[in-house]
Design an enzyme around this catalytic site. Structure first.
Site, PDB file in Angstrom:
ATOM      1  N   TYR A   1      -0.982  18.711  54.446  1.00  0.00           N
ATOM      2  CA  TYR A   1      -0.514  17.282  54.205  1.00  0.00           C
ATOM      3  C   TYR A   1      -1.492  16.231  53.560  1.00  0.00           C
ATOM      4  CZ  TYR A   1      -3.061  16.712  58.623  1.00  0.00           C
ATOM      5  OH  TYR A   1      -4.020  16.677  59.689  1.00  0.00           O
TER       6      TYR A   1
ATOM      7  N   ARG B   1     -11.198  11.083  58.398  1.00  0.00           N
ATOM      8  CA  ARG B   1     -11.742  12.338  59.320  1.00  0.00           C
ATOM      9  C   ARG B   1     -11.831  13.572  58.100  1.00  0.00           C
ATOM     10  NH1 ARG B   1      -7.192  15.318  60.139  1.00  0.00           N
ATOM     11  NH2 ARG B   1      -5.369  14.102  60.668  1.00  0.00           N
TER      12      ARG B   1
ATOM     13  N   HIS C   1      -6.947  17.044  62.614  1.00  0.00           N
ATOM     14  CA  HIS C   1      -6.801  16.060  63.626  1.00  0.00           C
ATOM     15  C   HIS C   1      -7.321  16.639  65.057  1.00  0.00           C
ATOM     16  CE1 HIS C   1      -4.698  13.055  65.646  1.00  0.00           C
ATOM     17  NE2 HIS C   1      -4.146  14.078  66.755  1.00  0.00           N
TER      18      HIS C   1
END
Length: 347
Positions: free
Chosen positions: A260, A246, A250
């Site tokens: 991250y 992606r 999120h």
């Protein structure tokens, strides 16, 4: 990992090239471009406060639409919250997809003709439901499948194994897709499991498992088509792991992927963009042009403009609506609350 097109759009696995006509190939590209624009506009609408919950889809179009393109209209979809594109191409009106994002109850009011459940918010719960839907199809003698989706993080849920194990035990016609986008919110897949692949988890349930290049729409289509053919022929369910990514966060609810994910990793996967890869393939066959793409982009923008306008016109929900819609006969405590809120809303 099963692959048909490499990053340059070159065929590297000729014997598995799906039997798709030129028109079907063009339609597959049209849907991918349309969905990318839908994602971009949905993010903008979310930032404007005109949409609510939204999980970006850019980067996962091949996984989502390649798999959906391989099923039939009477097959049943059990999506996760990122899988709204499959619902739209299954027949969910765009304005209803926007109402779902807004949290409006009408966004989940599907017609009987739409073979799908509303997106599941509980991680992995759709896997158990898919096993049940698939078994129901088998018991009724229907030549159809139930197809469901989760992310790599979903494979850590108990529902994941319960679903594939149940379907395997009963040889139910189900297709379980794990869209491995490498991060369940912020947890890398390497911390989800010690298994080398997620596809190999199928072995424990006694079902077929395959790992597919999820940025290659033809590979995803071919793997899903094969899984469907075997399922309707009584050969049981399949677990398909699509290796995808992606590009965005999120969800739009405050996630910051830069905390991250590294720039190097993002750049590595951007080179595998499913739209770029498939576009190169089609251009090589003289089946796609810049003019074609611009036409789809304008079509998508116009559809989105009309759909959000329609969604915005729906009456805002009231507390009394929720009380009335959730119960056919109100218990005493809710009768009291209903009167209380009716009084508040009448002011």
């Amino acid at each position: 990992m099963f692959q048909i097109l490499n990053e340059d759009g070159e065929v590297v696995n000729k014997e598995f090239m799906p039997d798709l006509s030129d028109d079907e190939l063009r339609e597959l590209m049209r849907r991918m471009v349309y969905t990318r624009i839908l994602d971009q506009r949905s993010i903008a609408l979310n930032r404007q406060g005109r949409l609510g919950f939204y999980a970006p889809t850019a980067g996962q179009e091949a996984s989502q639409l390649g798999s959906h393109f391989a099923i039939e209209k009477e097959d049943f979809i059990l999506p996760g919250y990122r899988d709204v594109p499959q619902l739209i191409w299954q027949g969910l009106p765009l304005y209803q997809a926007f109402l779902f994002s807004k949290g409006h109850f009408h966004g989940n009011q599907y017609t009987e003709e739409l073979q799908a459940f509303a997106p599941q918010i509980i991680i992995g719960a759709q896997y158990v439901q898919a096993a049940g839907v698939a078994l129901g199809m088998k018991l009724r003698g229907k030549k159809n499948v139930a197809i469901t989706y989760t992310g790599d993080g979903g494979t850590s849920q108990g529902d994941f194994y319960e679903g594939i194990n149940f379907a395997g035990a009963y040889q139910a016609p189900a297709i379980f897709i794990v869209q491995n986008n490498r991060f369940a919110i912020s947890v890398p897949v390497e911390k989800q499991t010690a298994a080398k692949t997620l596809a190999q988890k199928a072995v424990a349930a006694g079902i077929e498992g395959i790992q597919v290049d999820g940025m290659d729409v033809l590979a995803v289509y071919a793997a899903t088509k094969d899984a469907r053919d075997r399922a309707v022929n009584g050969e049981g369910p399949t677990l398909i792991e699509t290796m995808t990514y992606r590009f965005g966060p999120h969800t739009m609810s405050g996630d910051d992927p830069t905390r991250y994910r590294s720039d190097d990793l993002d750049k590595e996967w951007e080179k595998k963009d499913p739209l770029v890869r498939f576009r190169k393939f089609l251009e090589g066959k003289k089946l796609w042009s810049e003019e074609d793409e611009n036409r789809v982009i304008e079509e998508a923008k116009e559809d989105i403009k009309e759909a959000i306008k329609k969604a915005d016109q729906y009456p805002k929900q009231k507390v009394t609506d929720f009380i009335n819609y959730m119960n056919e006969e109100l218990p005493l405590n809710l009768q009291e609350q209903l009167k209380e809120y009716e009084a508040k809303e009448s002011k």
